[in-house]
Design an enzyme around this catalytic site. Sequence first.
Site, PDB file in Angstrom:
ATOM      1  N   SER A 143      87.870  27.391  35.055  1.00 50.49           N
ATOM      2  CA  SER A 143      89.101  27.999  34.545  1.00 50.49           C
ATOM      3  C   SER A 143      90.249  27.535  35.425  1.00 50.49           C
ATOM      4  CB  SER A 143      88.966  29.529  34.653  1.00 50.49           C
ATOM      5  OG  SER A 143      90.217  30.164  34.513  1.00 50.49           O
ATOM      6  N   TYR A 156      86.709  37.592  38.712  1.00 45.83           N
ATOM      7  CA  TYR A 156      86.783  36.376  37.879  1.00 45.83           C
ATOM      8  C   TYR A 156      87.266  35.180  38.705  1.00 45.83           C
ATOM      9  CZ  TYR A 156      87.825  33.645  33.631  1.00 45.83           C
ATOM     10  OH  TYR A 156      87.852  32.683  32.641  1.00 45.83           O
TER      11      TYR A 156
HETATM   12  P1  NAD Z   1      84.036  34.661  24.471  1.00 45.65           P
HETATM   13  O1  NAD Z   1      84.060  36.115  24.820  1.00 45.65           O
HETATM   14  O2  NAD Z   1      84.471  34.225  23.116  1.00 45.65           O
HETATM   15  O3  NAD Z   1      82.592  34.049  24.733  1.00 45.65           O
HETATM   16  C1  NAD Z   1      81.773  34.448  25.800  1.00 45.65           C
HETATM   17  C2  NAD Z   1      80.345  34.131  25.449  1.00 45.65           C
HETATM   18  O4  NAD Z   1      79.506  34.547  26.543  1.00 45.65           O
HETATM   19  C3  NAD Z   1      79.839  34.872  24.202  1.00 45.65           C
HETATM   20  O5  NAD Z   1      78.976  34.032  23.482  1.00 45.65           O
HETATM   21  C4  NAD Z   1      79.065  36.039  24.802  1.00 45.65           C
HETATM   22  O6  NAD Z   1      78.055  36.573  23.937  1.00 45.65           O
HETATM   23  C5  NAD Z   1      78.467  35.346  26.011  1.00 45.65           C
HETATM   24  N1  NAD Z   1      77.972  36.274  27.025  1.00 45.65           N
HETATM   25  C6  NAD Z   1      78.619  37.296  27.638  1.00 45.65           C
HETATM   26  N2  NAD Z   1      77.790  37.926  28.490  1.00 45.65           N
HETATM   27  C7  NAD Z   1      76.588  37.278  28.425  1.00 45.65           C
HETATM   28  C8  NAD Z   1      75.341  37.441  29.059  1.00 45.65           C
HETATM   29  N3  NAD Z   1      75.124  38.420  29.957  1.00 45.65           N
HETATM   30  N4  NAD Z   1      74.336  36.605  28.727  1.00 45.65           N
HETATM   31  C9  NAD Z   1      74.515  35.623  27.811  1.00 45.65           C
HETATM   32  N5  NAD Z   1      75.691  35.407  27.176  1.00 45.65           N
HETATM   33  C10 NAD Z   1      76.709  36.233  27.491  1.00 45.65           C
HETATM   34  O7  NAD Z   1      84.925  33.987  25.597  1.00 45.65           O
HETATM   35  P2  NAD Z   1      85.512  32.507  25.796  1.00 45.65           P
HETATM   36  O8  NAD Z   1      86.966  32.654  26.002  1.00 45.65           O
HETATM   37  O9  NAD Z   1      85.013  31.556  24.781  1.00 45.65           O
HETATM   38  O10 NAD Z   1      84.893  32.167  27.236  1.00 45.65           O
HETATM   39  C11 NAD Z   1      83.915  31.198  27.454  1.00 45.65           C
HETATM   40  C12 NAD Z   1      84.045  30.686  28.866  1.00 45.65           C
HETATM   41  O11 NAD Z   1      85.312  30.066  29.023  1.00 45.65           O
HETATM   42  C13 NAD Z   1      83.953  31.766  29.938  1.00 45.65           C
HETATM   43  O12 NAD Z   1      83.207  31.298  31.053  1.00 45.65           O
HETATM   44  C14 NAD Z   1      85.401  31.976  30.324  1.00 45.65           C
HETATM   45  O13 NAD Z   1      85.533  32.466  31.637  1.00 45.65           O
HETATM   46  C15 NAD Z   1      85.927  30.561  30.192  1.00 45.65           C
HETATM   47  N6  NAD Z   1      87.367  30.458  30.054  1.00 45.65           N
HETATM   48  C16 NAD Z   1      88.009  31.043  29.012  1.00 45.65           C
HETATM   49  C17 NAD Z   1      89.374  30.919  28.941  1.00 45.65           C
HETATM   50  C18 NAD Z   1      90.160  31.537  27.826  1.00 45.65           C
HETATM   51  O14 NAD Z   1      91.387  31.572  27.914  1.00 45.65           O
HETATM   52  N7  NAD Z   1      89.538  31.998  26.760  1.00 45.65           N
HETATM   53  C19 NAD Z   1      90.100  30.206  29.914  1.00 45.65           C
HETATM   54  C20 NAD Z   1      89.392  29.628  30.960  1.00 45.65           C
HETATM   55  C21 NAD Z   1      88.023  29.764  31.028  1.00 45.65           C
END
Ligand code: NAD
Length: 261
Positions: A143, A156
Amino acid sequence: MSLKSRNAVVTGSTSGIGLSYARALAAEGANVMINGFGDAAAIEKERAAIESEFGVTGIYSAADMTKPDQIAAMIAQAHTTLGSVDILINNAGIQYVSAIEDFPVEKWDQIIAINLSSAFHAMKAAIPLMKAQGWGRIISTASAHSKAASPFKSAYVTAKHGLAGLTKTAALEVATHKITVNCISPGYVWTPLVESQIPDTMKARGLTRDQVINDVLLDAQPTKEFVKPEEVAALAVFLCSDAAAQITGANLSIDGGWTAE
Ligand code: NAD
């Protein structure tokens, strides 16, 4: 570019960025194991769509990324069912927004487990398989918070900085095995994870929804636009290509200029 005959495991891929990774890899011909929580019928629909739209094998693991034994079993299941684990994308992640003094200890432990330790456990299981076959790609979704901090996101930010360090260490350990290890650091991507933190940020900072979107989230991004999940996935597909063989140990920003400031 083709990833035909490659087999990929993408953690946290039942929604958001993870689902985009899975679909983008499948579109290039890779078989994929998806993983994550959610409504069983909705997950099955996504899995079946991957198979029917892209003509690849799609399988699902319900492994909980807080459980090391389930993570090891997930990698073993992918290896047995698909025939190999060529690509591992550590993507599962959650967020919690609170001042440190109010931060629930169980939320701290859960975020460190899912956002950081799960990548270690998955790498530990996948690296011996990749070494044996002499090829591998490991990508973790870090991130912009792996490079810069924001208040009220202590767990985080800590986990994502750790993930960047784990990526560099792993890259050095496997550098001579044709295995690359990188992380991708998105800025704000419009997914359920971002949408769901808006109410807590409103509370923590005493702001309206529009103020959180424009003055907190997009304020960090010079382009004033959210990153699209498909743009993050396209970078991962490139990292899986032969052209990216010499990119390893990198932390690649895709953040609309956020960390340039
Ligand atoms: P999201 O909530 O859409 O997806 C998260 C996924 O993780 C889902 O499939 C959920 O079921 C799964 N998950 C959660 N807890 C779990 C567990 N204990 N075991 C297995 N699966 C689990 O979120 P996203 O925004 O797509 O995030 C995905 C990644 O991207 C994360 O690591 C997040 O930190 C990172 N990220 C997101 C952003 C953003 O702005 N959305 C920015 C930077 C990084």
